[in-house]
Enzyme design. Structure first.
Site, short mmCIF file in Angstrom:
data_model
loop_
_atom_site.label_atom_id
_atom_site.label_comp_id
_atom_site.label_asym_id
_atom_site.label_seq_id
_atom_site.Cartn_x
_atom_site.Cartn_y
_atom_site.Cartn_z
N ASP A 1 -1.15 2.91 4.42
CA ASP A 1 -0.10 3.13 3.79
C ASP A 1 0.46 2.24 2.65
OD1 ASP A 1 2.49 4.36 2.71
OD2 ASP A 1 3.01 4.81 4.65
N SER B 1 10.87 1.12 2.47
CA SER B 1 9.18 1.23 2.42
C SER B 1 8.61 0.43 1.36
CB SER B 1 9.22 2.87 1.94
OG SER B 1 9.40 3.44 2.94
N HIS C 1 3.17 6.22 0.30
CA HIS C 1 3.82 7.23 0.15
C HIS C 1 4.91 7.00 -0.93
CE1 HIS C 1 6.43 4.77 3.38
NE2 HIS C 1 7.49 5.48 2.74
N1 ARG Z 1 8.71 7.94 7.52
C1 ARG Z 1 7.92 7.10 6.59
C2 ARG Z 1 9.36 6.70 5.61
O1 ARG Z 1 10.21 7.33 5.56
C3 ARG Z 1 6.56 7.62 5.99
C4 ARG Z 1 6.75 8.94 5.03
C5 ARG Z 1 5.73 9.67 4.43
N2 ARG Z 1 4.74 10.28 5.24
C6 ARG Z 1 4.87 11.52 5.78
N3 ARG Z 1 4.04 12.18 6.59
N4 ARG Z 1 5.40 12.23 5.03
O2 ARG Z 1 9.05 5.74 4.76
#
Ligand code: ARG
Length: 715
Positions: free
Chosen positions: A220, A650, A85
Site C-alpha cells: 500500500d 494513512s 490508497h
Molecule cells: N482501511 C484502510 C484505511 O482506512 C485502507 C483503505 C483502502 N482500501 C480499501 N480496500 N478500500 O486507510
C-alpha cells in the site's frame, strides 16, 4: 488509515462542528513531557529533534497529504511517500483504458515523465502554538451557541495576525472539546506530481476482503514529488518549477524490524472520540452504525454492477467505490467490536467512578444527569443526519443539484449588470461537478433504493411530507412502485442527469428552470425540511454535548491529577510511540510466500481481489530479494506495531528510535475497530507495510532503481 470525508455540500449544510498498546496521539509541542518515557522505550533523539520551530526537525519531513492522509519526504529532491490508497484518486484520475496506470502501475523514468496532479496539495507544519488563552478570552461569558457561532471569526483574527506578511496558512484546532486551542501554521505546496505506483492488485492486494484486517499483504504505497519555484516557495504548476528542497528528509532503515523495537509515527490523525459518553456509544450501536452500512450497501452494489461491465466506468468509479467501501466495512467493524469489547459497559463504569468523585463537587455533581437528558432528547432523531448525508444526498444527481443551491439566491438578485459575472461563477461551479462520475444507470438505482430505505426506516412522523406527496401522486397504494415511477421521472426530466444539459443551463441560467428541475426540487424539499425541523435539534445537541464533554474532560483531569491526558485526534499533527508487537495467535511480520498462498487460495474470488501480476510470481520463483530479504530468506511484506493511530494517519512514516523510516502505516486491525471511541490496549494495533517491500517493489518489480537511488538507505 484514510480519513472519512464528507462532501462539501453536507459540511456547508449541516455545519458539522464535531465527527498502551501505547495509547495517545501526542501534540508535538508538548513532547517534552513524554520524552523521558520515550527514551526509556528506545528513542535516541532529543525532543528538539522531533519538533522544533527554529531548527530542522522530524516534523519538517511530514506532510498533510491531500487533507485526508499523511505523507513524508524521503529524498533531498522532494520525493513524497504515502499509501497507495491515499494516491488512489490521483492514480485513477490519470488512468484511461489506453493508459491504465491504476491496473498496470507506473514508474517515471525521468522527472519529465512525472504526472502533475491538478488539485492535489501537500502542507508542511511550519510551527504550532498554544492559543488557548487568546480564544478563551474572546468567548468568555458566552453561551454555548454564541460561542460556537463566533469561533470561526475569532480564529480568523488570530490567524490573520499570525500569518501577516507571509504566504502561510493558519489552522486552529479545538482540543479537549474546547478546553484548549492550538494554532498550526502551514505552508501549502500545489505543484505535486505522481512519480510511481505499483499496479492496484499489489497496492490494494486483498481488496475489501482483507481491508481492516490482519494478516495483511498489501503493497500500500505510492510516490509523488513536491515542486516549488526557483526560490523554494510554493507555486502553481509550471514547467519551470524545480523539485522542492526540504528542511529534512527521512533516511530509510532497511535492517528490518524486530519484536519489541521502539516505533513512532508522526502524522495527521483525523478524528477520535475517546471521551465519548456511554449514551453516545449506544446511539452508534443501536442506530447509526447499522444505518450507514445499509445505506452504503446500496451505492456499492449499484456501482459494482456497472464497474463489472466496462473498464472505462470501472476506472471512473474505482476511487469513490474504494472510499465508500472502506467506511462501509469500518462501521460494520465498529459495531461488532463496540459490542464485543463491551465499550458501553466500560464507559458506564468510568462514569460511575466520576459520579462518585463528583458527588460533593458543585461544578460537576449534576453533569451526568444533564448528559442523560441531552442524549435522550437527541436519540429519537439521531438517524436524520445519517439518512440525509448517506442517503438522500448521497446520489450523484443529488450532490450536483445540491451544489446549485446557492445559485437560486444569486439568480434572484441578478440584474443585467451582474449577469456576466454570475455566469462566470457558474461555469466555475461546473468544474466542481465531475460528470465522469455520473453513471446514470447506477445513480438511478441508488436514488430509487435509498428513497425506499428512507420510507422504511425513518419513523413515519419524521419523514419529509415531500415523500408522501410523491407516493400519493405516483401510486398511493404502492410505495415501492410509486418510488420507481418517480425515479424514472427525475432521471428523464432533470437537466442534472446530463452533462450537456447542465452545461447549457449554466451558460444561460434561468431561475424558473432551476426552480422547476425535479432533482433540484427533490434536494431542496429535503434540505428545507431538515433545516426547519431537525437542524435546530441537531445543533442544540451538538452544542450541549460539546459543552458537557468539555466539562467532563476538565473534571476527569481534576479527578486524575497524576494521569497524562492526550487530546482526541482532530486532523492536526501528532506523534504516537510504542513498539513492534504481534497479537493473539498472529505473526508480527508477513511475507511474499503468503501473498502467493493467498493468490492460490482465493483464485476464484468474484472481485479478483487476490490476483497478482505474473511478473510478481516470476520474481517470487527466482527469490531475487537482494538486500531486502529477511534472515530466513523471505521477503517481508507487512508488520504490526502497537501505536495509536486512526483515519488520517494513512501514509504516515513508521520510524525507529533514530527517526529513520522502517515502514508506512496504512490500517488498523479488526479486533480493535472500537478504537476511535475506546482504546483497547490488548488488541489495538497499527498495520504497516514494510519499507523493504516498498523498496523491492520499486527497484526489482518496477525496475526503477533511479528512484531508490535518491533515498538515503541505512543498512
Ligand atoms: N482501511 C484502510 C484505511 O482506512 C485502507 C483503505 C483502502 N482500501 C480499501 N480496500 N478500500 O486507510
Amino acid at each position: 488509515m484514510k480519513k472519512i470525508t464528507y462532501s462539501i455540500l453536507t459540511l456547508l449544510m449541516l455545519n458539522i462542528s464535531s465527527l498502551r498498546a501505547d495509547e495517545g496521539m501526542w501534540l508535538p509541542i508538548l513532547l517534552n513531557e513524554n520524552h523521558a518515557d520515550m527514551k526509556k522505550k528506545g528513542l535516541k533523539l532529543t525532543a528538539e529533534q522531533l519538533y522544533s520551530a527554529n531548527h530542522s526537525s522530524l516534523k519538517d519531513a511530514i506532510v498533510w497529504f491531500g487533507g485526508g492522509c499523511t505523507g513524508e519526504i524521503i529524498s533531498e529532491q522532494g520525493l513524497v511517500l504515502t499509501n497507495h490508497h491515499c494516491g488512489y484518486d490521483a492514480i485513477a484520475g490519470k488512468s484511461t483504458p489506453q493508459e491504465n496506470i491504476l491496473d498496470n502501475g507506473f514508474w517515471a523514468k525521468t522527472k519529465s515523465e512525472e504526472k502533475p496532479i491538478e488539485g492535489l496539495t501537500v502542507a508542511f507544519v511550519v510551527r504550532m502554538e498554544d492559543v488557548t488563552s487568546k480564544v478563551l478570552d474572546e468567548v468568555k461569558g458566552m453561551d454555548e451557541k454564541t460561542r460556537n457561532s463566533k469561533l470561526s471569526e475569532i480564529y480568523k483574527k488570530i490567524i490573520k495576525a499570525s500569518t501577516k506578511d507571509t504566504h502561510y496558512e493558519g489552522l486552529i484546532r479545538e482540543t479537549f472539546k474546547g478546553n484548549a486551542y492550538y494554532l498550526f501554521i502551514l505552508e501549502r505546496f500545489t505543484d505535486i506530481r505522481l512519480v510511481g505506483t505499483p499496479p492496484q492488485n499489489i497496492g490494494k492486494f486483498g481488496g475489501e476482503t482483507d481491508n481492516w484486517m490482519w494478516p495483511r499483504h498489501t503493497g500500500d504505497f505510492s510516490m509523488f514529488r513536491v515542486y516549488s519555484n526557483a526560490e523554494g516557495k510554493p507555486a502553481k504548476y509550471s514547467e519551470n518549477n524545480i523539485p522542492f528542497k526540504p528542511k529534512h528528509s527521512l533516511p530509510i532503515n532497511i535492517k528490518g524490524v524486530n519484536k519489541g523495537d521502539f516505533t513512532m509515527i508522526m502524522g495527521f490523525p483525523g478524528r477520535t472520540n475517546r471521551y465519548e459518553f456511554s449514551q453516545g456509544v449506544q446511539i452508534a450501536t443501536d442506530l447509526v452504525d447499522h444505518a450507514i452500512v445499509a445505506l452504503r450497501d446500496v451505492r456499492l452494489n449499484a456501482w459494482k454492477e456497472q464497474m463489472n461491465k466496462d473498464v472505462d466506468i470501472r476506472l471512473k468509479l474505482s476511487s469513490d467505490f474504494a472510499g465508500v467501501a472502506n467506511y462501509w466495512k469500518y462501521f460494520r467493524g465498529e459495531y461488532e467490536q463496540l459490542k464485543k469489547n463491551k465499550v458501553y459497559e466500560q464507559k458506564l463504569k468510568e462514569e460511575k467512578a466520576f459520579e462518585k468523585w463528583a458527588e460533593s463537587k458543585e461544578d460537576y455533581k449534576s453533569l451526568l444527569a444533564d448528559v442523560e437528558k441531552t442524549f435522550s432528547i437527541y436519540k429519537p432523531y439521531s438517524l436524520q443526519r445519517t439518512y440525509l448525508n448517506e442517503g438522500i444526498l448521497a446520489t450523484t444527481i443529488s450532490k450536483f443539484a445540491g451544489m446549485a443551491m446557492s445559485m437560486e439566491s444569486m439568480l434572484e438578485k441578478a440584474d443585467a449588470n451582474s449577469f456576466n459575472d454570475l455566469n462566470e461563477r457558474m461555469l466555475e461551479a461546473l468544474k466542481d461537478m465531475p460528470y465522469s462520475k455520473m453513471i446514470v444507470a447506477a445513480d438511478k438505482r441508488i436514488f430509487d433504493s435509498l428513497l425506499v430505505l428512507y420510507c422504511n426506516n425513518i419513523p413515519k412522523d419524521q419523514q419529509a411530507p415531500f415523500v408522501n406527496d410523491v407516493i400519493a401522486k405516483y401510486d398511493a397504494n404502492n410505495m415501492r412502485e410509486a418510488i420507481k415511477l418517480y425515479t424514472n421521472f427525475v432521471f428523464n426530466s432533470s437537466f442534472f442527469a446530463d452533462e450537456n444539459m447542465v452545461e447549457a443551463f449554466f451558460k444561460n441560467p434561468r431561475l424558473e428552470i432551476l426552480k422547476n428541475d425535479p432533482a433540484y426540487k427533490f434536494v431542496k424539499a429535503f434540505r428545507d425540511f431538515y433545516i426547519k425541523n431537525y437542524k435546530p435539534k441537531v445543533d442544540e445537541f451538538n452544542d450541549n454535548s460539546l459543552a458537557l464533554g468539555r466539562k467532563y474532560i476538565k473534571g476527569l483531569m481534576e479527578m486524575n491529577t497524576k494521569k497524562k491526558f492526550y487530546p482526541d485526534a482532530n486532523s492536526s499533527l501528532r506523534l504516537t510511540y510504542g513498539t513492534a508487537r504481534p497479537y493473539m495467535k498472529y505473526n508480527m511480520v508477513t511475507n511474499l510466500d503468503e501473498v502467493i498462498e493467498k493468490n492460490i487460495k482465493y483464485a476464484n474470488h468474484p472481485d479478483k481481489e487476490f490476483t497478482i501480476p505474473q511478473r510478481m510470481k516470476d520474481l517470487h520463483q527466482a527469490k531475487d530479494y537482494g538486500k531486502y530479504a529477511m534472515k530466513d530468506g523471505k521477503l517481508p511484506t507487512c508488520f504490526l506495531t502497537d501505536n495509536d493511530i486512526t483515519g488520517g494517519n494513512s501514509g504516515s512514516p513508521v520510524m525507529d528510535g533514530n527517526g529513520n523510516i522502517i515502514g508506512l502505516a496504512f490500517d488498523g486491525n479488526w479486533e480493535a475497530m472500537s478504537g476511535n471511541i475506546h482504546f483497547d490496549p490488548a488488541n489495538k494495533r497499527t498495520i504497516c507495510v514494510d519499507i523493504r517491500y516498498v523498496l523491492w517493489l520499486i527497484e526489482k518489480y518496477g525496475q526503477a532503481p533511479q528512484i531508490v537511488a535518491e533515498m538515503k538507505l541505512i543498512n
